[in-house]
Design a protein around this motif. Structure first.
Motif, mmCIF file in Angstrom:
data_model
loop_
_atom_site.group_PDB
_atom_site.id
_atom_site.type_symbol
_atom_site.label_atom_id
_atom_site.label_comp_id
_atom_site.label_asym_id
_atom_site.label_seq_id
_atom_site.Cartn_x
_atom_site.Cartn_y
_atom_site.Cartn_z
ATOM 1 N N ILE A 163 -9.796 -17.293 3.761
ATOM 2 C CA ILE A 163 -10.757 -17.848 2.798
ATOM 3 C C ILE A 163 -10.521 -19.337 2.588
ATOM 4 O O ILE A 163 -11.454 -20.147 2.623
ATOM 5 C CB ILE A 163 -10.673 -17.091 1.462
ATOM 6 C CG1 ILE A 163 -11.135 -15.644 1.644
ATOM 7 C CG2 ILE A 163 -11.491 -17.802 0.379
ATOM 8 C CD1 ILE A 163 -10.742 -14.717 0.503
ATOM 9 N N SER A 164 -9.263 -19.705 2.355
ATOM 10 C CA SER A 164 -8.932 -21.095 2.049
ATOM 11 C C SER A 164 -9.120 -22.021 3.244
ATOM 12 O O SER A 164 -9.370 -23.217 3.069
ATOM 13 C CB SER A 164 -7.496 -21.186 1.528
ATOM 14 O OG SER A 164 -7.369 -20.458 0.320
ATOM 15 N N SER A 165 -9.016 -21.479 4.456
ATOM 16 C CA SER A 165 -9.195 -22.298 5.656
ATOM 17 C C SER A 165 -10.653 -22.424 6.078
ATOM 18 O O SER A 165 -11.051 -23.450 6.626
ATOM 19 C CB SER A 165 -8.393 -21.708 6.827
ATOM 20 O OG SER A 165 -7.013 -21.823 6.595
ATOM 21 N N ILE A 204 -7.312 -9.393 -7.387
ATOM 22 C CA ILE A 204 -8.692 -8.986 -7.114
ATOM 23 C C ILE A 204 -8.709 -7.732 -6.244
ATOM 24 O O ILE A 204 -9.452 -6.781 -6.519
ATOM 25 C CB ILE A 204 -9.476 -10.141 -6.444
ATOM 26 C CG1 ILE A 204 -9.658 -11.290 -7.426
ATOM 27 C CG2 ILE A 204 -10.825 -9.649 -5.910
ATOM 28 C CD1 ILE A 204 -10.146 -12.587 -6.795
ATOM 29 N N PHE A 205 -7.894 -7.712 -5.206
ATOM 30 C CA PHE A 205 -7.833 -6.537 -4.334
ATOM 31 C C PHE A 205 -7.427 -5.286 -5.115
ATOM 32 O O PHE A 205 -7.970 -4.210 -4.897
ATOM 33 C CB PHE A 205 -6.868 -6.783 -3.178
ATOM 34 C CG PHE A 205 -7.421 -7.604 -2.045
ATOM 35 C CD1 PHE A 205 -8.699 -8.150 -2.084
ATOM 36 C CD2 PHE A 205 -6.657 -7.840 -0.921
ATOM 37 C CE1 PHE A 205 -9.201 -8.900 -1.017
ATOM 38 C CE2 PHE A 205 -7.145 -8.572 0.158
ATOM 39 C CZ PHE A 205 -8.417 -9.109 0.110
ATOM 40 N N ARG A 206 -6.499 -5.436 -6.031
ATOM 41 C CA ARG A 206 -6.089 -4.285 -6.850
ATOM 42 C C ARG A 206 -7.238 -3.816 -7.732
ATOM 43 O O ARG A 206 -7.516 -2.627 -7.832
ATOM 44 C CB ARG A 206 -4.871 -4.646 -7.703
ATOM 45 C CG ARG A 206 -3.595 -4.772 -6.884
ATOM 46 C CD ARG A 206 -2.403 -5.206 -7.713
ATOM 47 N NE ARG A 206 -2.227 -4.352 -8.873
ATOM 48 C CZ ARG A 206 -1.755 -4.769 -10.037
ATOM 49 N NH1 ARG A 206 -1.422 -6.037 -10.214
ATOM 50 N NH2 ARG A 206 -1.604 -3.944 -11.049
ATOM 51 N N GLN A 207 -7.907 -4.739 -8.380
ATOM 52 C CA GLN A 207 -9.019 -4.396 -9.282
ATOM 53 C C GLN A 207 -10.166 -3.720 -8.545
ATOM 54 O O GLN A 207 -10.846 -2.855 -9.090
ATOM 55 C CB GLN A 207 -9.547 -5.654 -9.983
ATOM 56 C CG GLN A 207 -8.585 -6.273 -10.952
ATOM 57 C CD GLN A 207 -8.991 -7.695 -11.356
ATOM 58 O OE1 GLN A 207 -10.004 -8.220 -10.925
ATOM 59 N NE2 GLN A 207 -8.164 -8.315 -12.194
ATOM 60 N N LYS A 208 -10.392 -4.096 -7.310
ATOM 61 C CA LYS A 208 -11.528 -3.587 -6.549
ATOM 62 C C LYS A 208 -11.181 -2.389 -5.667
ATOM 63 O O LYS A 208 -12.023 -1.918 -4.906
ATOM 64 C CB LYS A 208 -12.133 -4.701 -5.705
ATOM 65 C CG LYS A 208 -12.653 -5.838 -6.564
ATOM 66 C CD LYS A 208 -13.701 -6.626 -5.870
ATOM 67 C CE LYS A 208 -14.371 -7.608 -6.796
ATOM 68 N NZ LYS A 208 -15.266 -7.002 -7.761
ATOM 69 N N GLY A 209 -9.938 -1.905 -5.748
ATOM 70 C CA GLY A 209 -9.543 -0.750 -4.950
ATOM 71 C C GLY A 209 -9.322 -1.059 -3.479
ATOM 72 O O GLY A 209 -9.316 -0.162 -2.638
ATOM 73 N N ILE A 210 -9.116 -2.324 -3.167
ATOM 74 C CA ILE A 210 -8.847 -2.731 -1.786
ATOM 75 C C ILE A 210 -7.368 -2.558 -1.456
ATOM 76 O O ILE A 210 -7.005 -2.279 -0.319
ATOM 77 C CB ILE A 210 -9.329 -4.186 -1.565
ATOM 78 C CG1 ILE A 210 -10.857 -4.244 -1.747
ATOM 79 C CG2 ILE A 210 -8.921 -4.717 -0.210
ATOM 80 C CD1 ILE A 210 -11.434 -5.645 -1.810
ATOM 81 N N LYS A 215 -12.510 -2.636 3.688
ATOM 82 C CA LYS A 215 -12.973 -3.065 2.361
ATOM 83 C C LYS A 215 -12.690 -4.545 2.134
ATOM 84 O O LYS A 215 -13.503 -5.259 1.555
ATOM 85 C CB LYS A 215 -12.303 -2.238 1.262
ATOM 86 C CG LYS A 215 -12.809 -0.827 1.153
ATOM 87 C CD LYS A 215 -12.116 -0.122 0.008
ATOM 88 C CE LYS A 215 -12.582 1.313 -0.138
ATOM 89 N NZ LYS A 215 -11.862 2.002 -1.235
ATOM 90 N N ALA A 216 -11.514 -5.013 2.589
ATOM 91 C CA ALA A 216 -11.164 -6.425 2.417
ATOM 92 C C ALA A 216 -12.129 -7.312 3.191
ATOM 93 O O ALA A 216 -12.625 -8.315 2.665
ATOM 94 C CB ALA A 216 -9.730 -6.680 2.868
ATOM 95 N N GLU A 276 -18.931 -10.723 1.814
ATOM 96 C CA GLU A 276 -19.955 -10.756 0.770
ATOM 97 C C GLU A 276 -19.686 -11.830 -0.279
ATOM 98 O O GLU A 276 -20.617 -12.443 -0.796
ATOM 99 C CB GLU A 276 -20.057 -9.384 0.098
ATOM 100 C CG GLU A 276 -20.632 -8.316 1.012
ATOM 101 C CD GLU A 276 -20.568 -6.924 0.415
ATOM 102 O OE1 GLU A 276 -19.970 -6.734 -0.678
ATOM 103 O OE2 GLU A 276 -21.108 -6.005 1.060
ATOM 104 N N THR A 277 -18.433 -12.064 -0.599
ATOM 105 C CA THR A 277 -18.088 -12.995 -1.666
ATOM 106 C C THR A 277 -18.016 -14.439 -1.192
ATOM 107 O O THR A 277 -18.409 -15.353 -1.922
ATOM 108 C CB THR A 277 -16.739 -12.587 -2.300
ATOM 109 O OG1 THR A 277 -16.836 -11.224 -2.730
ATOM 110 C CG2 THR A 277 -16.394 -13.466 -3.485
ATOM 111 N N TYR A 278 -17.513 -14.647 0.010
ATOM 112 C CA TYR A 278 -17.265 -16.006 0.487
ATOM 113 C C TYR A 278 -18.155 -16.423 1.663
ATOM 114 O O TYR A 278 -18.028 -17.533 2.174
ATOM 115 C CB TYR A 278 -15.790 -16.171 0.862
ATOM 116 C CG TYR A 278 -14.888 -16.022 -0.336
ATOM 117 C CD1 TYR A 278 -14.661 -17.086 -1.198
ATOM 118 C CD2 TYR A 278 -14.288 -14.796 -0.625
ATOM 119 C CE1 TYR A 278 -13.852 -16.948 -2.313
ATOM 120 C CE2 TYR A 278 -13.480 -14.644 -1.742
ATOM 121 C CZ TYR A 278 -13.273 -15.720 -2.578
ATOM 122 O OH TYR A 278 -12.472 -15.579 -3.680
#
Length: 93
Positions: A44-46, A60-66, A76-77, A83-85
């Motif tokens: 993502i950062s690159s 975020i991964f924990r919250q979203k069940g990833i 899922k990741a 979708e997000t980035y």
């Protein structure tokens, strides 16, 4: 984007950050189990104008069940990151 971001999951800034996976790894941290969150944060950062740290993405991964028992759900990741980035991905299997 032409930047290259490198994160080490053992970096003291986030190494001890909790990244548990239940039931087998309730005490896991970014250092011990965060390779998926760390490598995803580098992608993502690159490849975008956003910067995200492994500990933030791990939360975020924990919250979203990833984050799953024994690792990171790569399908899922990948979908979340796409979708997000806006990073395109293609499943080859």
């Amino acid at each position: 984007m032409n930047k290259k971001v490198y994160y080490n999951q053992a970096d003291s800034r986030w190494a001890k950050h909790p990244y548990p996976a239940y039931p087998n790894y309730p005490n896991a941290t970014i250092k011990s189990g965060g390779c998926g969150a760390t490598s995803s944060a580098m992608i993502i950062s690159s490849l975008t104008d956003k910067t995200i740290r492994p500990d933030t993405l791990g939360d975020i991964f924990r919250q979203k069940g990833i984050r799953v028992n024994g690792g990171t759900d790569t399908i899922k990741a990948s979908k979340y990151i796409s979708e997000t980035y806006g990073i395109e991905y293609k499943r080859l299997y």
